[in-house]
Design a protein around this motif. Structure first.
Motif, short mmCIF file in Angstrom:
data_model
loop_
_atom_site.label_atom_id
_atom_site.label_comp_id
_atom_site.label_asym_id
_atom_site.label_seq_id
_atom_site.Cartn_x
_atom_site.Cartn_y
_atom_site.Cartn_z
N SER A 200 0.83 -1.21 0.00
CA SER A 200 0.00 0.00 0.00
C SER A 200 0.86 1.25 0.00
O SER A 200 0.57 2.23 -0.68
CB SER A 200 -0.91 0.02 1.22
N LEU A 201 1.96 1.20 0.76
CA LEU A 201 2.87 2.33 0.82
C LEU A 201 3.50 2.60 -0.55
O LEU A 201 3.60 3.75 -0.98
CB LEU A 201 3.95 2.09 1.87
N THR A 202 3.91 1.55 -1.26
CA THR A 202 4.50 1.75 -2.59
C THR A 202 3.46 2.29 -3.57
O THR A 202 3.80 3.13 -4.42
CB THR A 202 5.08 0.44 -3.14
N CYS A 203 2.23 1.87 -3.43
CA CYS A 203 1.17 2.39 -4.29
C CYS A 203 0.96 3.88 -4.03
O CYS A 203 0.80 4.66 -4.96
CB CYS A 203 -0.10 1.60 -4.07
N ILE A 204 0.98 4.28 -2.78
CA ILE A 204 0.80 5.69 -2.41
C ILE A 204 1.98 6.52 -2.92
O ILE A 204 1.79 7.61 -3.47
CB ILE A 204 0.63 5.84 -0.89
N ILE A 205 3.19 6.01 -2.77
CA ILE A 205 4.37 6.73 -3.25
C ILE A 205 4.32 6.89 -4.76
O ILE A 205 4.62 7.96 -5.30
CB ILE A 205 5.66 6.00 -2.81
N ASP A 206 3.94 5.83 -5.46
CA ASP A 206 3.84 5.90 -6.91
C ASP A 206 2.79 6.92 -7.34
O ASP A 206 2.99 7.68 -8.29
CB ASP A 206 3.50 4.52 -7.47
N CYS A 207 1.67 6.97 -6.64
CA CYS A 207 0.62 7.94 -6.95
C CYS A 207 1.11 9.37 -6.71
O CYS A 207 0.86 10.26 -7.52
CB CYS A 207 -0.61 7.64 -6.10
N CYS A 208 1.82 9.59 -5.60
CA CYS A 208 2.35 10.93 -5.30
C CYS A 208 3.37 11.37 -6.35
O CYS A 208 3.37 12.53 -6.78
CB CYS A 208 2.98 10.96 -3.91
N LEU A 209 4.24 10.45 -6.76
CA LEU A 209 5.22 10.78 -7.80
C LEU A 209 4.53 11.11 -9.12
O LEU A 209 4.93 12.04 -9.82
CB LEU A 209 6.21 9.63 -7.99
N ALA A 210 3.50 10.37 -9.47
CA ALA A 210 2.77 10.65 -10.71
C ALA A 210 2.09 12.01 -10.64
O ALA A 210 2.07 12.75 -11.63
CB ALA A 210 1.75 9.55 -10.97
N CYS A 211 1.54 12.38 -9.47
CA CYS A 211 0.91 13.70 -9.31
C CYS A 211 1.95 14.81 -9.44
O CYS A 211 1.70 15.83 -10.07
CB CYS A 211 0.21 13.80 -7.96
N CYS A 212 3.12 14.60 -8.85
CA CYS A 212 4.20 15.59 -8.97
C CYS A 212 4.62 15.77 -10.42
O CYS A 212 4.86 16.90 -10.87
CB CYS A 212 5.40 15.18 -8.12
N ILE A 213 4.71 14.69 -11.17
CA ILE A 213 5.08 14.76 -12.59
C ILE A 213 4.03 15.56 -13.35
O ILE A 213 4.37 16.41 -14.18
CB ILE A 213 5.23 13.34 -13.18
#
Length: 196
Positions: A31-44
């Motif tokens: 779940s943590l990796t999914c959240i991190i991936d989502c945050c990185l995609a939003c930043c991009i």
């Protein structure tokens, strides 16, 4: 910068791929990796949006990237209603433009297919038309993306012109038609406020 951001993002993901696969076995870490991936995609996405506005402000003012970024953010936040209206109208126009391009090319392809002498079956015609529609959509998206960039550039230039120049001591750089449109809009807003 956009390509370097994407390359850096992909590099980070490739380095984290093996640990992330191991973490997927653990529900909490997965779940943590999914959240991190989502945050990185939003930043991009935010950086991609801001990037073109910052480049426009860099060209207008000749400032550094960060200074132009602050000015672009200030201009966009002070004109947030205009940004919303312009984006809604521009998105609708762009969507209709893409639809018209696809529809016209499909009709032309259908007319060509109907007049060509070969063994036709319904499935052959449908496959050709679907292929033409998909190819046309992607080509239209590329060309309309350039139009979207031009709309954003003109809008930021307009906002900068109205902020820096007052039309009296410092003349506007916008056309007289655009000035009349803005003055008409300002008179309408002023009359509505005087009613209350």
């Amino acid at each position: 910068i956009r390509d370097s951001i994407n390359a850096e993002y992909m590099g980070v993901l490739s380095r984290l791929e093996e640990p992330m696969q191991r973490w997927q076995q653990n529900r909490t870490l997965g779940s943590l990796t999914c959240i991190i991936d989502c945050c990185l995609a939003c930043c991009i996405r935010i950086l991609k949006f801001a990037n073109k506005n910052i480049y426009v402000m860099t060209c207008i003012e000749g400032k550094s990237f960060c200074g132009a970024g602050a000015d672009a953010l200030r201009l966009l936040t002070t004109n947030v209603v205009r940004v919303g209206v312009l984006n809604a109208i521009a998105d609708a126009v762009i969507f209709v433009l893409k639809l018209l391009m696809v529809a016209s090319n499909v009709v032309i392809a259908w007319l060509l297919v109907e007049h060509v002498e070969f063994t036709k079956t319904d499935s052959n015609v449908v496959v050709v038309l679907v292929f033409v529609a998909i190819a046309t959509y992607f080509v239209a998206a590329i060309f309309v993306n350039a139009l979207d960039g031009a709309i954003d550039t003109l809008f930021l230039s307009f906002c900068y012109d109205t902020e820096v120049n007052n039309g009296q001591e410092r003349q506007y750089y916008m056309t007289t038609e655009l000035q009349e449109l803005v003055n008409c809009r300002n008179r309408l807003i002023d009359s509505k406020y005087q009613q209350y």
